[in-house]
Design a protein around this motif. Sequence first.
Motif, mmCIF file in Angstrom:
data_model
loop_
_atom_site.group_PDB
_atom_site.id
_atom_site.type_symbol
_atom_site.label_atom_id
_atom_site.label_comp_id
_atom_site.label_asym_id
_atom_site.label_seq_id
_atom_site.Cartn_x
_atom_site.Cartn_y
_atom_site.Cartn_z
ATOM 1 N N UNK A 421 11.206 -13.988 -3.795
ATOM 2 C CA UNK A 421 11.048 -14.548 -5.130
ATOM 3 C C UNK A 421 9.878 -15.528 -5.062
ATOM 4 N N UNK A 422 8.756 -15.161 -5.684
ATOM 5 C CA UNK A 422 7.534 -15.946 -5.538
ATOM 6 C C UNK A 422 7.606 -17.286 -6.255
ATOM 7 N N UNK A 423 8.564 -17.455 -7.160
ATOM 8 C CA UNK A 423 8.708 -18.739 -7.847
ATOM 9 C C UNK A 423 9.445 -19.750 -6.986
ATOM 10 N N UNK A 424 10.401 -19.275 -6.177
ATOM 11 C CA UNK A 424 11.198 -20.166 -5.332
ATOM 12 C C UNK A 424 10.866 -20.030 -3.862
ATOM 13 N N UNK A 425 10.032 -19.025 -3.501
ATOM 14 C CA UNK A 425 9.675 -18.752 -2.100
ATOM 15 C C UNK A 425 10.917 -18.508 -1.254
ATOM 16 N N UNK A 426 11.868 -17.756 -1.833
ATOM 17 C CA UNK A 426 13.125 -17.448 -1.155
ATOM 18 C C UNK A 426 13.185 -15.965 -0.837
ATOM 19 N N UNK A 427 13.469 -15.660 0.434
ATOM 20 C CA UNK A 427 13.590 -14.271 0.891
ATOM 21 C C UNK A 427 15.045 -13.810 0.813
ATOM 22 N N UNK A 428 15.226 -12.525 0.567
ATOM 23 C CA UNK A 428 16.550 -11.899 0.663
ATOM 24 C C UNK A 428 16.359 -10.440 1.043
ATOM 25 N N UNK A 429 17.403 -9.859 1.606
ATOM 26 C CA UNK A 429 17.364 -8.458 2.037
ATOM 27 C C UNK A 429 17.897 -7.585 0.911
ATOM 28 N N UNK A 430 17.120 -6.588 0.522
ATOM 29 C CA UNK A 430 17.540 -5.674 -0.540
ATOM 30 C C UNK A 430 18.459 -4.602 0.023
ATOM 31 N N UNK A 431 18.017 -3.945 1.080
ATOM 32 C CA UNK A 431 18.810 -2.886 1.694
ATOM 33 C C UNK A 431 18.269 -2.640 3.087
ATOM 34 N N UNK A 432 18.990 -1.837 3.855
ATOM 35 C CA UNK A 432 18.564 -1.483 5.203
ATOM 36 C C UNK A 432 18.856 -0.010 5.434
ATOM 37 N N UNK A 433 17.942 0.662 6.131
ATOM 38 C CA UNK A 433 18.117 2.089 6.397
ATOM 39 C C UNK A 433 18.484 2.280 7.856
ATOM 40 N N UNK A 434 19.044 3.430 8.153
ATOM 41 C CA UNK A 434 19.481 3.752 9.500
ATOM 42 C C UNK A 434 18.605 4.855 10.082
ATOM 43 N N UNK A 435 18.374 4.785 11.395
ATOM 44 C CA UNK A 435 17.633 5.851 12.060
ATOM 45 C C UNK A 435 16.161 5.832 11.706
ATOM 46 N N UNK A 436 15.522 6.959 11.974
ATOM 47 C CA UNK A 436 14.082 7.072 11.742
ATOM 48 C C UNK A 436 13.786 7.556 10.339
ATOM 49 N N UNK A 437 14.212 6.785 9.363
ATOM 50 C CA UNK A 437 13.889 7.107 7.980
ATOM 51 C C UNK A 437 12.433 6.706 7.733
ATOM 52 N N UNK A 438 11.649 7.545 7.042
ATOM 53 C CA UNK A 438 10.222 7.248 6.867
ATOM 54 C C UNK A 438 9.911 5.884 6.273
ATOM 55 N N UNK A 439 10.821 5.293 5.476
ATOM 56 C CA UNK A 439 10.499 3.982 4.909
ATOM 57 C C UNK A 439 10.471 2.897 5.979
ATOM 58 N N UNK A 440 11.055 3.164 7.158
ATOM 59 C CA UNK A 440 10.982 2.220 8.275
ATOM 60 C C UNK A 440 9.794 2.595 9.150
ATOM 61 N N UNK A 441 8.619 2.659 8.560
ATOM 62 C CA UNK A 441 7.416 3.129 9.242
ATOM 63 C C UNK A 441 6.302 2.113 9.105
ATOM 64 N N UNK A 442 5.289 2.281 9.953
ATOM 65 C CA UNK A 442 4.053 1.526 9.813
ATOM 66 C C UNK A 442 3.040 2.367 9.049
ATOM 67 N N UNK A 443 2.252 1.691 8.222
ATOM 68 C CA UNK A 443 1.180 2.377 7.524
ATOM 69 C C UNK A 443 1.615 3.221 6.356
ATOM 70 N N UNK A 444 2.847 3.038 5.862
ATOM 71 C CA UNK A 444 3.266 3.760 4.666
ATOM 72 C C UNK A 444 2.699 3.058 3.430
ATOM 73 N N UNK A 445 2.756 3.740 2.304
ATOM 74 C CA UNK A 445 2.285 3.142 1.052
ATOM 75 C C UNK A 445 3.477 2.840 0.157
#
Length: 663
Positions: A421-445
């Motif tokens: 949240x850029x107004x409060x500078x507070x981080x939170x976790x939205x979700x987490x994936x398991x295994x080698x799901x492509x969203x857990x990659x480097x260089x994705x868009x």
Amino acid sequence: MARASSGLQYPERFYAAASYVGFDGSTKSLTSKFSNSTALLLYSLYQQASIGPCNVPEPSSWKLVEHSKWASWNQLGNMSSTEAMRLFVKILEEEDPGWYSRASNSVLDPVVDVQMNHNSKVEPVIENANAYPEIKTISTENGSHVGTQDKDVVIEGFGSVGVYDQWVAPPVSGQRPKARYEHGAAVVQDKLYIYGGNHNGRYLNDLHVLDLRSWTWSKIEAEVVESTNSSSITFPCAGHSLIPWENKLLSIAGHTKDPNESIQVKVFDLPNATWTTLKTYGKPPVSRGGQSVTFVGTSLVIFGGEDAKRTLLNDLHILDLETMTWDEIDAVGVPPSPRSDHAAAVHVERYLLIFGGGSHATCYNDLHVLDMQTMEWSRPTQLGEIPTPRAGHAGVTVGENWFIVGGGDNKSGVSETVVLNMATLTWSVVTSVQGRVPVASEGSSLVVSSYDGEDILVSFGGYNGHYNNEVYVLKPSHKSTLQSKLIENPIPYSVSGAHNAANATRDLDSEAGHKGIIKELVMDSVDSIVCIIKSKGDVITVLKVEKEDLESSLYKEKLQTLQLKQELSETKTRNSDLCKELQSIRGQLASEQSRCFKLEVEVAELSQKLQTIGTLQKELELLQRQKAASELAALNAKQKQGSGGVWGWLAGAPPPTQKEDDG
């Protein structure tokens, strides 16, 4: 007043009314049907009926909209759920007498039947540090209700599912692009464009488009317009940035096999499907890849990256798209360390945020902010669940929320999707994936688009041990909360125009005044609440203006405080370092003084020795002269004696005796 009649009894009648109003997770806006005051009242009654008495923490007083919602709900006290249901339906029938007949003409998806037991556990959605329960349903399929869906359930398919904050692989068709990472991605008019990238160390220069309405891939056969340097336009590249601009795509920088000396900007004209090179003025930055490019107003802000010699950069450049002129910025303060593959975002068209990235030896999870009005860097304190160090991640903003996906730390990919949240500078976790799901990659868009009227995040490609060309979609709940439904136009975090609006509408001067109005709004009878709220029809408008002023002032004060804290910390560190250096210098000085004293003693001794040597040398010279004189005398005497003996012999005289010689 006429009342709509129906055969539904409570609680079914309440559920139907709540669904009609828009409390079923749909995109309906309360303010499109009701005034702001009525929408606030319906919200508080809905919370009381579905959850029970308010037991969530009180929001910060400067968050006026959230605070007014909380106060309205909290003032209902221990009102029973059935009474809240009855009053909810009563107010709806007074405001919209024909609601049931209109609702009956369409398919009504039942609202989730939340248990009325106050001890039941309801998981809240955290929005701006305030907890509000989230009710999500799966829409009807083949005319029958599928049922509720929890946020943590992994789902497949996309169009028929109503859950939030989960990555979904939509059913795409057409010819998929080659698997890749470090490519460019941009969305223009519900179409996702993918350009270039890296596959097995080979740079690509193909252009593909995914229609986000039909989920169909197609390849674009582009034409290169002749120019003086047209041969460089189609060079394959990776680590570049693809920016939508008007009806064009701008491909900026990137690694190439034969790099130029400076950054090149390529322009793809969407209507004509042609590539050209953008002609710019001024001194362009050195060629690089892995930089961040952020669109701010009519300018592109470029930070960092890695040049062709693998030198990491932390320079700052701006390209004004109105004048096509480059400008190198010499900002004050401490900039981020040189890095590449970081993420950047802009908040309220003023603050540039830089997060993470990597050097040749390590990855970062630091957050830096550049005030683009004062051109000053600061490093604010991060709150909440601070992400782990990472590089090669992707980010995109939705309102004041900055979503970060993927990345890695040279050991493994990051499985969490986080949001700042850029107004409060507070981080939170939205979700987490398991295994080698492509969203857990480097260089994705990662890009943001819309689907069925809601924001969606779209991820493509990446590398996590193998190259990917998969598409994943996430529908964030952060933009679909009750706050956005209660107010048709979300409150902007900006001070532009706020003071003029405040002078015209402000009738509350302090936080105490706001709390007093809120307490007046809720009395013993909810029927009286309706009358009082209606008499205060401009409360929400006033709160919006007040929120703008207070948030802007607080944000400035927070940045200034953080900057002062940082400067104080740096000053203390410098002072400590200077004290240590002073002690070290004092020790060195004492050692040098002792050494100088010893040298002075040695010099005195050597001076005495030199004097002694001088005296001895004079004596030696005297002795040498005396010796030389003696030797000369002896030689003369010998020569004389030798000469007399010869002439005497010639004259017949006898040689002198020894005695005569002695005489």
